[in-house]
Design a protein around this motif. Structure first.
Motif, PDB file in Angstrom:
ATOM      1  N   ALA A   1     -23.647 137.544 -10.479  1.00 20.03           N
ATOM      2  CA  ALA A   1     -22.005 137.720 -10.803  1.00 20.03           C
ATOM      3  C   ALA A   1     -21.782 137.509 -12.221  1.00 20.03           C
ATOM      4  O   ALA A   1     -20.967 138.128 -12.826  1.00 20.03           O
ATOM      5  N   ALA A   2     -22.392 136.374 -12.973  1.00 20.67           N
ATOM      6  CA  ALA A   2     -22.404 136.427 -14.163  1.00 20.67           C
ATOM      7  C   ALA A   2     -22.975 137.749 -15.069  1.00 20.67           C
ATOM      8  O   ALA A   2     -22.094 138.092 -16.061  1.00 20.67           O
ATOM      9  N   ALA A   3     -23.883 138.228 -14.486  1.00 17.09           N
ATOM     10  CA  ALA A   3     -24.318 139.444 -15.242  1.00 17.09           C
ATOM     11  C   ALA A   3     -23.512 140.504 -15.135  1.00 17.09           C
ATOM     12  O   ALA A   3     -23.386 141.432 -16.188  1.00 17.09           O
ATOM     13  N   GLU A   4     -22.365 140.612 -14.176  1.00 15.00           N
ATOM     14  CA  GLU A   4     -21.465 141.698 -14.117  1.00 15.00           C
ATOM     15  C   GLU A   4     -20.539 141.665 -15.369  1.00 15.00           C
ATOM     16  O   GLU A   4     -19.619 142.379 -15.676  1.00 15.00           O
ATOM     17  N   ARG A   5     -20.536 140.508 -16.012  1.00 10.82           N
ATOM     18  CA  ARG A   5     -19.424 140.497 -17.083  1.00 10.82           C
ATOM     19  C   ARG A   5     -20.246 140.694 -18.467  1.00 10.82           C
ATOM     20  O   ARG A   5     -19.399 140.541 -19.220  1.00 10.82           O
ATOM     21  N   PHE A   6     -21.467 141.207 -18.424  1.00  9.31           N
ATOM     22  CA  PHE A   6     -22.071 141.360 -19.434  1.00  9.31           C
ATOM     23  C   PHE A   6     -22.848 142.637 -19.676  1.00  9.31           C
ATOM     24  O   PHE A   6     -23.745 143.052 -18.699  1.00  9.31           O
ATOM     25  N   SER A   7     -22.514 143.548 -20.633  1.00 11.69           N
ATOM     26  CA  SER A   7     -23.336 145.024 -20.794  1.00 11.69           C
ATOM     27  C   SER A   7     -24.677 144.779 -21.192  1.00 11.69           C
ATOM     28  O   SER A   7     -24.845 143.607 -21.973  1.00 11.69           O
ATOM     29  N   GLY A   8     -25.504 145.342 -20.736  1.00 12.83           N
ATOM     30  CA  GLY A   8     -27.117 144.877 -21.370  1.00 12.83           C
ATOM     31  C   GLY A   8     -27.987 144.181 -20.068  1.00 12.83           C
ATOM     32  O   GLY A   8     -28.858 144.281 -20.548  1.00 12.83           O
ATOM     33  N   VAL A   9     -27.154 143.530 -19.403  1.00 11.41           N
ATOM     34  CA  VAL A   9     -27.873 142.574 -18.466  1.00 11.41           C
ATOM     35  C   VAL A   9     -28.599 143.539 -17.543  1.00 11.41           C
ATOM     36  O   VAL A   9     -27.772 144.089 -16.462  1.00 11.41           O
ATOM     37  N   VAL A  10     -29.874 143.756 -17.200  1.00 13.72           N
ATOM     38  CA  VAL A  10     -30.484 144.654 -16.312  1.00 13.72           C
ATOM     39  C   VAL A  10     -31.122 144.083 -15.295  1.00 13.72           C
ATOM     40  O   VAL A  10     -31.563 144.790 -14.251  1.00 13.72           O
ATOM     41  N   LEU A  11     -31.465 142.849 -15.333  1.00 16.97           N
ATOM     42  CA  LEU A  11     -31.966 141.772 -14.176  1.00 16.97           C
ATOM     43  C   LEU A  11     -31.337 140.718 -14.237  1.00 16.97           C
ATOM     44  O   LEU A  11     -31.029 139.868 -15.077  1.00 16.97           O
ATOM     45  N   ALA A  12     -31.207 140.187 -12.695  1.00 14.62           N
ATOM     46  CA  ALA A  12     -30.478 138.915 -12.306  1.00 14.62           C
ATOM     47  C   ALA A  12     -31.355 138.361 -11.374  1.00 14.62           C
ATOM     48  O   ALA A  12     -31.668 138.801 -10.398  1.00 14.62           O
ATOM     49  N   VAL A  13     -31.750 137.036 -11.705  1.00  9.48           N
ATOM     50  CA  VAL A  13     -32.802 136.292 -10.612  1.00  9.48           C
ATOM     51  C   VAL A  13     -32.076 134.861 -10.558  1.00  9.48           C
ATOM     52  O   VAL A  13     -31.731 134.439 -11.370  1.00  9.48           O
ATOM     53  N   ASP A  14     -32.132 134.579  -9.326  1.00 11.52           N
ATOM     54  CA  ASP A  14     -31.450 133.256  -8.960  1.00 11.52           C
ATOM     55  C   ASP A  14     -32.441 132.063  -9.264  1.00 11.52           C
ATOM     56  O   ASP A  14     -33.702 132.371  -9.570  1.00 11.52           O
ATOM     57  N   GLY A  15     -31.947 131.005  -9.558  1.00 12.06           N
ATOM     58  CA  GLY A  15     -32.953 130.049 -10.288  1.00 12.06           C
ATOM     59  C   GLY A  15     -33.401 128.938  -9.197  1.00 12.06           C
ATOM     60  O   GLY A  15     -33.993 128.003  -9.337  1.00 12.06           O
ATOM     61  N   TYR A  16     -33.780 129.650  -7.850  1.00 10.03           N
ATOM     62  CA  TYR A  16     -34.209 128.956  -6.686  1.00 10.03           C
ATOM     63  C   TYR A  16     -35.398 129.666  -6.232  1.00 10.03           C
ATOM     64  O   TYR A  16     -36.490 129.464  -6.730  1.00 10.03           O
ATOM     65  N   ASP A  17     -35.412 130.527  -5.248  1.00  8.89           N
ATOM     66  CA  ASP A  17     -36.553 131.247  -4.758  1.00  8.89           C
ATOM     67  C   ASP A  17     -36.891 132.280  -5.920  1.00  8.89           C
ATOM     68  O   ASP A  17     -38.172 132.568  -6.146  1.00  8.89           O
ATOM     69  N   GLY A  18     -36.238 132.681  -6.941  1.00  4.39           N
ATOM     70  CA  GLY A  18     -36.547 133.857  -7.734  1.00  4.39           C
ATOM     71  C   GLY A  18     -37.553 133.029  -8.853  1.00  4.39           C
ATOM     72  O   GLY A  18     -38.136 133.991  -9.504  1.00  4.39           O
ATOM     73  N   VAL A  19     -37.488 131.807  -9.125  1.00  2.00           N
ATOM     74  CA  VAL A  19     -38.328 131.185  -9.961  1.00  2.00           C
ATOM     75  C   VAL A  19     -39.542 130.267  -9.210  1.00  2.00           C
ATOM     76  O   VAL A  19     -40.195 129.636 -10.009  1.00  2.00           O
ATOM     77  N   ALA A  20     -39.763 130.180  -7.846  1.00  3.84           N
ATOM     78  CA  ALA A  20     -40.770 129.448  -7.434  1.00  3.84           C
ATOM     79  C   ALA A  20     -42.140 130.039  -7.563  1.00  3.84           C
ATOM     80  O   ALA A  20     -42.938 129.031  -7.698  1.00  3.84           O
ATOM     81  N   ASP A  21     -42.164 131.291  -7.702  1.00  5.48           N
ATOM     82  CA  ASP A  21     -43.413 131.988  -7.879  1.00  5.48           C
ATOM     83  C   ASP A  21     -43.551 132.326  -9.437  1.00  5.48           C
ATOM     84  O   ASP A  21     -42.856 133.386  -9.655  1.00  5.48           O
TER      85      ASP A  21
END
Length: 583
Positions: free
Chosen positions: A94-114
């Motif tokens: 949702a935050a990335a949708e407000r910024f041009s140039g953001v090509v990847l959005a990863v959540d801070g839970y399952d997305g960073v566990a590995d």
């Protein structure tokens, strides 16, 4: 998110960098080993800024929600791609949708566990800017791991910025930040989560963070000169050196500091600062004065000294020019902890025995307490003995001058302050023995009116031009057009005006004092005895002889070679290297 701040201009290099921010909450829960590995640490939050100020580290506030919008838009304009990593499920997207140039959005839970999987995703996406928004201490730990695993990326921590950005593009109205009420806005919008942070925690932080400035120092961080970020000492390619001069005016110490900053250390950038502005100087397009004028009260004096202390804190070297600057630097060195204290170089432009009493006492205290690491004397004439400090004579500033003009339109020229030690009256008296010759006086001082009266009494007022102060560029032109440059002083240290005369190839006529020996002994100047008007006139007349002029030209060339800018610059840079070398 709020209004844009000025983008931080970090260089793009193959090495990855980490920029993080601390506020009083994140400092309480910080993983200091991870913080110590960051390349830049900013201070986010008025309370932590206040604590650091009380501990002697006056820092300008910055924060992710103030700085990141400008940084990311600038990076997008550069054609770089961005990843948002952090927040709960869907928040980063949702935050990335407000910024041009953001090509990847990863959540801070399952997305960073590995972690390995996260690295693969980031690498495959080709992003070069990564924003981590997951709070301390997790975001700092992940940031330094990613820096080790990825090349050529900028990594920024963002705390809860993603949540704010996902909620509204302008989470904080501009006036909230202007009034420093961001904490109150957040408390009103998230009372359950933030009540403790803004009520109880400040009292806890006041106790537990009472040595936070020292903690940052122990991490190898120092406050950058722009006061916005703490940075690692080992990330600075050149030594962090500043020069401190008593006052901003047109004089020898100011000229030397300008030359060291702009010619000797063009890559190192030994910036010049002045305790106060006396009369200005056209050498410095941007004057860095700690006070607008000479302090007129104890309160103003203390304010100026506090600014000097902040300027000195954490520097590698402070080069102090002239007596009061040396005294002020010594006093502020005493107020700093040893870990914050820079090496001090005292540059003597006057004989020490001529120092004002107060400055002399403070200087002696600094010597006794070993607060001066090296002493530089600008001339052998001001060095007390052969074993004391080092002599680094001022250079012939050839880089600032063009070829000498052949036309001589100014005739006799003096560029000097109108004070007793300059003995300008000797040159006025000499005109009585030089019919038809004229004298131009550039400068002013306490004896100007007396000199005007002397010219009238001697009947030569129509042949003496009181030109007053002139810009440096105009003085150079006058030197290039003059028949002779005269300096009849009773005492000097190492007059810059003679070096400028050598640069301009104007014939020199000087009084026989030790400070003029560097030109007279080299055969680059004609000499007369102090206060001897007839002897001065005889020297001027001898300039008409071709053999005399040829001899002077050879002497000028010898002085230029011995005091060349590269040679003198090398001495200054070597001196700094030597005092910073491990003992």
């Amino acid at each position: 998110m709020t209004s844009e701040a000025t983008a931080i201009d970090l260089p793009i290099t193959p090495e990855s960098t980490v920029t993080t921010w601390l506020n009083h909450h994140s400092a309480l829960v910080a993983d200091w080993d991870a913080v110590a590995q960051a390349d830049e640490v900013g201070v986010d939050g008025t309370f932590l800024q206040l604590l650091l100020g009380l501990q002697g580290a006056s820092v300008t506030r910055s924060s992710a929600d103030l700085d990141l919008p400008a940084i990311l838009r600038e990076r997008h304009r550069e054609g770089r791609t961005i990843a948002f990593v952090g927040g709960g499920p869907g928040i980063a997207r949702a935050a990335a949708e407000r910024f041009s140039g953001v090509v990847l959005a990863v959540d801070g839970y399952d997305g960073v566990a590995d972690h390995s999987r996260l690295v693969q995703r980031l690498r495959a996406s080709g992003v070069t800017v990564i924003v981590l928004g997951m709070g301390s201490p997790a975001q700092d730990r992940i940031a330094v791991r990613l820096r080790d695993d990825l090349q050529g990326v900028e990594i920024y921590t963002a705390g809860g910025w993603f949540d704010q950005l996902a909620h509204a593009e302008n989470y904080f109205p501009p006036m909230v930040h202007a009034l420093r009420l961001g904490w109150l806005w957040r408390l009103l919008h998230e009372p359950r989560r933030l009540a403790g942070r803004y009520t109880v925690e400040p009292f806890v932080a006041a106790v537990r963070l009472r040595n936070v400035a020292r903690r940052l120092e122990s991490c190898g961080l120092r406050l950058h000169e722009d006061k916005r970020f703490f940075v690692h000492r080992d990330t600075v390619e050149e030594p962090d050196v500043v020069q401190v001069v008593t006052q901003l005016e047109r004089a020898g110490a100011q000229t030397l500091s300008w030359w060291i900053e702009n010619q000797a250390s063009a890559t190192a950038g030994f910036r010049s600062y002045f305790l106060y502005n006396k009369s200005g100087s056209d050498l410095f397009s941007r004057s860095r004065c700690l006070a607008d004028s000479r302090p007129g009260s104890p309160r103003a004096l203390m304010a100026m000294l506090r600014k000097l202390r902040d300027l000195m804190r954490g520097r590698d070297v402070v080069i102090a020019h002239t007596h009061y600057a040396i005294a002020a630097v010594i006093l502020m060195s005493m107020s700093l902890r040893p870990a914050q204290r820079p090496k001090v170089v005292a540059v003597h432009h006057w004989p020490i025995e001529r120092y004002p009493r107060l400055a002399a006492k403070v200087y002696s205290l600094g010597v006794r307490r070993e607060l001066i690491d090296e002493e530089v004397f600008v001339s052998p004439s001001v060095r007390p003995d052969a074993d004391r400090g080092v002599v680094i004579e001022n250079p012939v500033p050839l880089a600032a001058y063009g070829a000498a003009a052949r036309r001589r339109e100014v005739d006799l020229l003096i560029v000097a302050r109108h004070s007793a030690e300059k003995s300008v009256s000797t040159a006025i008296d000499a005109l009585q023995f030089l019919p038809g010759r004229t004298l131009t006086l550039v400068g002013e001082g306490p004896l100007t009116a007396e000199l005007e009266s002397r010219a009238r009494t001697a009947g030569v007022e129509d042949r003496v031009v009181f030109a007053g102060p002139q810009p440096n560029t105009e003085v150079r032109k006058m030197m290039e057009r003059a028949s002779a440059l005269i300096l009849p002083s009773r005492w000097e240290a190492m007059p810059m005006v003679l070096l400028e005369g050598v640069a301009c190839s104007v014939p020199l006529v000087v009084s026989a004092i030790p400070a003029h020996g560097f030109v007279s002994e080299a055969g680059a100047a004609l000499v007369f005895e102090v206060d001897d008007a007839r002897g001065l006139a005889d020297s001027v007349r001898s300039l008409d002889e071709e053999a005399t002029r040829k001899s002077l030209d050879a002497g000028v060339q010898a002085v230029r070679e011995r005091l060349s800018e590269p040679a003198v610059a090398e001495r200054w840079l070597t001196l700094v290297d030597d005092i910073l070398a491990p003992t």
